[in-house]
Scaffold this active site. Sequence first.
Site, PDB file in Angstrom:
ATOM      1  CE1 TYR A   1     -45.705  33.150  12.170  1.00  0.00           C
ATOM      2  CE2 TYR A   1     -47.158  34.997  11.685  1.00  0.00           C
ATOM      3  CZ  TYR A   1     -46.973  33.719  12.173  1.00  0.00           C
ATOM      4  OH  TYR A   1     -48.033  33.010  12.666  1.00  0.00           O
TER       5      TYR A   1
ATOM      6  CG  HIS B   1     -53.194  32.843  10.214  1.00  0.00           C
ATOM      7  ND1 HIS B   1     -54.117  32.964  11.225  1.00  0.00           N
ATOM      8  CD2 HIS B   1     -52.162  32.139  10.724  1.00  0.00           C
ATOM      9  CE1 HIS B   1     -53.658  32.368  12.315  1.00  0.00           C
ATOM     10  NE2 HIS B   1     -52.475  31.852  12.030  1.00  0.00           N
TER      11      HIS B   1
ATOM     12  CG  ASN C   1     -53.563  32.023  17.090  1.00  0.00           C
ATOM     13  OD1 ASN C   1     -53.738  32.487  15.972  1.00  0.00           O
ATOM     14  ND2 ASN C   1     -52.653  31.090  17.342  1.00  0.00           N
TER      15      ASN C   1
END
Length: 492
Positions: free
Chosen positions: A343, A60, A133
């Site tokens: 993350y 990303h 997404n």
Amino acid sequence: MTQEAHVTQGPLTTETGAPVADNQNSETAGVGGPMLIQDQLLLEKLAHFNRERIPERVVHARGAGAYGTFTVTADVTKYTRAAFLSEVGKETETFLRFSTVAGNLGAADAVRDPRGFSLKFYTEEGNYDLVGNNTPVFFIKDAIKFPDFIHTQKRDPYTGSQEADNVWDFWGLSPEATHQVTWLFGDRGIPASYRHMNGYGSHTFQWNNEAGEVFWVKYHFKTDQGIKNLTAADAEALAGKDPDSHQRDLRESIERGDFPTWTVQVQIMPAADAANYRFNPFDLTKVWPHEDYPPIEIGKLELNRNPENVFAEVEQSIFSPAHFVPGIGPSPDKMLQGRLFAYGDAHRYRVGINADHLPVNRPHATEARTNSRDGFLYDGRHKGAKNYEPNSFGGPFQTDRALWASTAVSGGTGNHEAPSHAEDNDFVQAGDLYRLMSEDEKARLIENLAGNIAGVSRDDIAERAINNFRQADDDFGKRVEAAVQALRPLCA
């Protein structure tokens, strides 16, 4: 790839040389339970993977973002006690970052790739991040496979290019990817803009209400601009002409006051339904068919303000699915469980330990009160306050109320596959998706797949990939095979 493959004989090992018993399934507390911190292979793989590129995001990297407002349009208090969802008409400031997955920071926007849809709600109970997404499913169902999957999508370490061999070798050997691959190579694989695509939370999440009742939910963001996509030929031309097409479109639409909006819906499953549902409700490669759990409208999302500095607000923005608020929590989804660690770890490495202090990331509707101090770019905000808890100097204190409800677990620890439900297999929903398509949509899907599969160098890789589509639907497989044969005759 023309060079001779270098094959090291012997078992797969950890970084310290210990043999790996299972590289397919992470350890859980019983079948279907949450993952365990003692699974050091999982943590080693995810931590190493997060540190393989600097300074851009590993995935990303290419993105655009905007601020906006989420407005509640339906009463959902019987399902969740989240304060920002507590009353109809309530508004919450948001920041949404769109992205492509595989490309680097300088890649083009108009490419065939999933799109990230990462949304930060600046709520009065802290920031809530929904990291999704533009597809409701994903390629894999266990986070332990994520570094391997992304390695196939990124540049090959020898050639420096993305290789069809790597992509289709992995997908062919991972039948669970068939559903998402069918999405990716269909018409929605290349959105015309960020404004003209849906967003999905993709994972299953927990909602819990004031009475302590638990519900499983899936989020849907339906574009009010209508779905618009690019053909492969149109995308190729646009990517070469204007690599920044999607970023430019988003920025300019907001500048002229044409604010993009999405209708926000959720599917809601009572917790008691999960055990006997026909599909594993925590499998990221599966959807919940709408006839089983119809989507319910709960709000509107509008983007209405551009960032003033792309680096400060888009590139330094961080999102983590571990950022929950009271009334919302995780599920046993093994991909989600891995992302809860990965993350935050990626952002601490990429942006720094004090990334949450940056204006785009810090809470806007409340104040962060922690005992964390120092580290790179610490701004001294705590002054002389004590940095431990409990303390008798007026410091912050625990609430004694968990953000989400506990879930029961049972069974022995081990590298368990996710539990299989009555209609679970890797192909059924890919076949359902194919049969929903019009003849024109099918024809474009076949053309897109065949053009890509024809680029592999080995017959067995192509044949294995085709066989996955054949198992999803016989007509699907036959048509892909014929199209590939026309482009690249396979050996008998």
